[in-house]
Design a protein around this motif. Structure first.
Motif, mmCIF file in Angstrom:
data_model
loop_
_atom_site.group_PDB
_atom_site.id
_atom_site.type_symbol
_atom_site.label_atom_id
_atom_site.label_comp_id
_atom_site.label_asym_id
_atom_site.label_seq_id
_atom_site.Cartn_x
_atom_site.Cartn_y
_atom_site.Cartn_z
ATOM 1 N N TRP A 1 -8.975 1.180 -9.422
ATOM 2 C CA TRP A 1 -9.972 0.265 -9.975
ATOM 3 C C TRP A 1 -11.174 1.049 -10.504
ATOM 4 O O TRP A 1 -11.728 0.728 -11.562
ATOM 5 C CB TRP A 1 -10.393 -0.724 -8.901
ATOM 6 C CG TRP A 1 -11.220 -1.898 -9.331
ATOM 7 C CD1 TRP A 1 -12.401 -2.312 -8.776
ATOM 8 C CD2 TRP A 1 -10.934 -2.854 -10.356
ATOM 9 N NE1 TRP A 1 -12.864 -3.450 -9.386
ATOM 10 C CE2 TRP A 1 -11.977 -3.809 -10.372
ATOM 11 C CE3 TRP A 1 -9.892 -2.987 -11.272
ATOM 12 C CZ2 TRP A 1 -12.020 -4.883 -11.267
ATOM 13 C CZ3 TRP A 1 -9.927 -4.063 -12.165
ATOM 14 C CH2 TRP A 1 -10.978 -4.987 -12.156
ATOM 15 N N ILE B 1 -6.114 -6.808 -9.280
ATOM 16 C CA ILE B 1 -7.006 -6.303 -8.234
ATOM 17 C C ILE B 1 -8.083 -7.308 -7.816
ATOM 18 O O ILE B 1 -8.294 -7.531 -6.614
ATOM 19 C CB ILE B 1 -7.616 -4.952 -8.651
ATOM 20 C CG1 ILE B 1 -6.516 -3.881 -8.652
ATOM 21 C CG2 ILE B 1 -8.768 -4.542 -7.721
ATOM 22 C CD1 ILE B 1 -6.984 -2.489 -9.046
ATOM 23 N N TYR C 1 -0.102 -5.528 -5.961
ATOM 24 C CA TYR C 1 -0.678 -4.780 -7.082
ATOM 25 C C TYR C 1 0.383 -4.353 -8.102
ATOM 26 O O TYR C 1 0.332 -4.740 -9.273
ATOM 27 C CB TYR C 1 -1.434 -3.575 -6.534
ATOM 28 C CG TYR C 1 -2.002 -2.642 -7.563
ATOM 29 C CD1 TYR C 1 -2.553 -3.109 -8.757
ATOM 30 C CD2 TYR C 1 -2.020 -1.261 -7.332
ATOM 31 C CE1 TYR C 1 -3.086 -2.230 -9.687
ATOM 32 C CE2 TYR C 1 -2.561 -0.387 -8.249
ATOM 33 C CZ TYR C 1 -3.084 -0.871 -9.429
ATOM 34 O OH TYR C 1 -3.613 0.006 -10.340
ATOM 35 N N LEU D 1 -6.611 0.302 -3.400
ATOM 36 C CA LEU D 1 -6.840 -0.145 -4.775
ATOM 37 C C LEU D 1 -8.057 0.469 -5.458
ATOM 38 O O LEU D 1 -8.057 0.614 -6.688
ATOM 39 C CB LEU D 1 -6.988 -1.672 -4.804
ATOM 40 C CG LEU D 1 -5.796 -2.490 -4.301
ATOM 41 C CD1 LEU D 1 -6.089 -3.975 -4.463
ATOM 42 C CD2 LEU D 1 -4.518 -2.115 -5.046
#
Length: 396
Positions: A237, A364, A357, A233
Motif C-alpha cells: 500500500w 486494501i 488481497y 498489506l
C-alpha cells in the motif's frame, strides 16, 4: 520480590539492560518486514505473502506453552536467550535457503524467537518491579521494544536499498548477537530453579492456557488482528501511494506509540487497566478506518500516527491487566497465554489479508475496514466486562 513501596527505583541497571536487549531483539526481526513481500515475490512466491507473517506467528503461538513452563522452571534469562539465538541463526540461513519452500520454512523457525523472549521478559519485569508500578515499567519496556520496531524497518529498508537483501539478513543477525551478549550479563530472578530436562517439555492441558487471564487474552486476540493485516498489506500500500521507503509507516506509527507510552503506563496504574484499555481500543478502531481511507502520503501517515497512539495506550494496559489477573507462581504461563492470543490475532489477520488481497491493490481499504470491525468487537467486549466488574464490586 515485589513490594508496594513506590519510592523503589525502577530505572536501575537490570531494567535498563532488559530494555536495551529487547530493543535490539525487536529491531532484529522487524527490520526484515518491509522487504520480505518483494523478496518472496522475487523467489516466485507472490501468492504466499500472507504466510510471511502467519507462519511466523504460528510457531510463536505453538511455542508459548513451552516458553511459559520453562520460564517458570529453568528461569527467565535462559528462555530470553533462546529467543535471541533463534534470530541470530535465522539471519544467516535466509541467504542460504533461497527458495520459496526454504524461505517459508525459515519463517516457521524464526517465529520461535518471539515465542520465547517476550514471555520470559514480561515475567522478569514483574520480578524486579513493585506491583503498583507494573503499568509504568511495562510501558517503558514497551517503549524500548517499540523503538526497535520503529528503527528496524526504516534501517532495514535503507540497508537493502544501499547494499542488498543478504546484507540486511546479516545485519539482523548482528543485532540479535548484541541482544544475546547483554542477556549473558543479567542476573536470574527466578527462585527455586530447576535444571533443564526433556521431561519439562512435556505439556499437559493445564500448561497451555491460564484461564485466569482469558478476558485479557480475548481482547488481545481481537485487537491484534489489525496488526497482522498491517504487516501484510502496508508495504504494498505504501509503494502504491508513492512512499519510497516502505518502512516509513512502521517508523511513524511506532514513534507515536513511543511518545504516548511515556504516560500510558502510569495512567493505567492510577486510573485502572480497563478504563485505559477502552480508550486505546476506541482510538485503534478509528486508526484502521483512517488508514484505509488514506489514499495519499499524508492520509496514510495520519493513520500511522493514530494507530501508534491507540496501540501505545492499549498495550501496557493489557500487559499489566494480564499480570494483575495471574497467580505469582504462574506468571510465565499467564504471559504465554496472552502472547498466544496475540500471535493468533496477528496470524489470523495476516491470513485474512493474504486471502482477500491477492495482489489486487484496490481491495486494501475494504480489508482495513473489516479489520476495524474486528477491533470494535474487542471494544464491545471490554465495555461489557468493565460494567460486569463494576457491578460485582458494588455488590460486595
Amino acid at each position: 520480590m515485589n513490594n508496594s513501596n513506590t519510592s523503589d527505583p525502577i530505572y536501575n541497571l537490570p531494567f535498563a539492560l532488559l530494555c536495551l536487549s529487547s530493543l535490539l531483539f525487536s529491531a532484529s526481526f522487524n527490520m526484515l518486514i518491509p522487504d520480505l513481500p518483494a523478496y518472496l515475490s522475487g523467489l516466485g512466491g507472490a501468492e504466499y505473502k500472507g504466510l510471511i507473517i502467519a507462519l511466523f506467528t504460528l510457531t510463536a503461538g505453538i511455542s508459548r506453552p513451552f516458553s511459559g513452563k520453562l520460564t517458570d522452571t529453568i528461569g527467565r534469562v535462559p528462555v530470553m536467550a533462546v529467543g535471541s539465538i533463534v534470530c541470530f541463526v535465522c539471519g544467516f540461513l535466509y541467504p542460504i535457503l533461497g527458495t520459496v519452500s526454504g524461505f517459508l520454512f525459515l519463517r516457521l523457525v524464526h517465529g520461535f524467537s518471539t515465542g520465547f523472549k517476550p514471555t520470559a521478559t514480561s515475567a522478569y519485569v514483574a520480578d524486579i518491579i513493585p506491583r503498583d508500578r507494573w503499568g509504568e515499567a511495562l510501558g517503558i519496556h514497551g517503549l524500548c521494544f517499540s523503538t526497535g520496531m520503529a528503527i528496524g524497518p526504516a534501517i532495514g529498508s535503507f540497508i537493502s536499498g544501499l547494499y542488498s537483501i543478504n546484507v540486511l539478513f546479516y545485519s539482523s543477525s548482528a543485532l540479535a548477537l548484541l541482544s544475546i551478549i547483554i542477556l549473558m550479563n543479567m542476573k536470574e530472578t527466578l527462585k527455586n530453579r530447576q535444571k533443564f530436562s526433556f521431561a519439562i517439555l512435556k505439556i499437559s492441558r493445564k500448561d497451555i492456557i491460564d484461564v485466569r487471564v482469558l478476558p485479557a487474552a480475548i481482547v488481545t486476540l481481537l485487537s491484534y488482528v489489525g496488526y497482522g493485516v498491517i504487516l501484510t498489506l502496508i508495504p504494498d500500500w505504501s509503494g502504491y501511494i508513492g512512499l519510497a521507503n516502505k518502512g516509513i509507516f512502521f517508523m511513524v506509527f511506532t514513534i507515536s506509540s513511543l511518545l504516548i507510552r511515556f504516560v500510558a503506563g502510569k495512567v493505567s496504574d492510577k486510573y485502572g487497566r480497563l478504563n485505559v484499555a477502552i480508550y486505546g481500543l476506541t482510538i485503534l478502531c478509528a486508526s484502521l478506518v483512517i488508514t484505509g481511507y488514506g489514499t495519499s502520503e499524508t492520509g496514510l501517515l495520519t493513520g500511522a500516527v493514530v494507530y501508534g497512539i491507540g496501540t501505545g495506550i492499549l498495550s501496557p494496559a493489557l500487559n499489566a491487566w494480564t499480570i494483575d489477573l495471574s497467580h505469582p507462581q504462574h506468571r510465565g504461563k499467564a504471559m504465554a497465554t496472552m502472547y498466544i492470543a496475540l500471535e493468533a490475532g496477528i496470524g489470523l489477520g495476516a491470513l485474512f489479508a493474504g486471502w482477500a488481497y491477492q495482489d489486487v491493490i484496490y481491495m486494501i481499504p475494504s480489508i482495513l475496514y473489516c479489520t476495524a470491525a474486528v477491533a470494535l468487537m474487542a471494544l464491545v467486549f471490554m465495555v461489557v466486562w468493565k460494567r460486569r466488574s463494576d457491578g460485582l464490586q458494588k455488590s460486595l
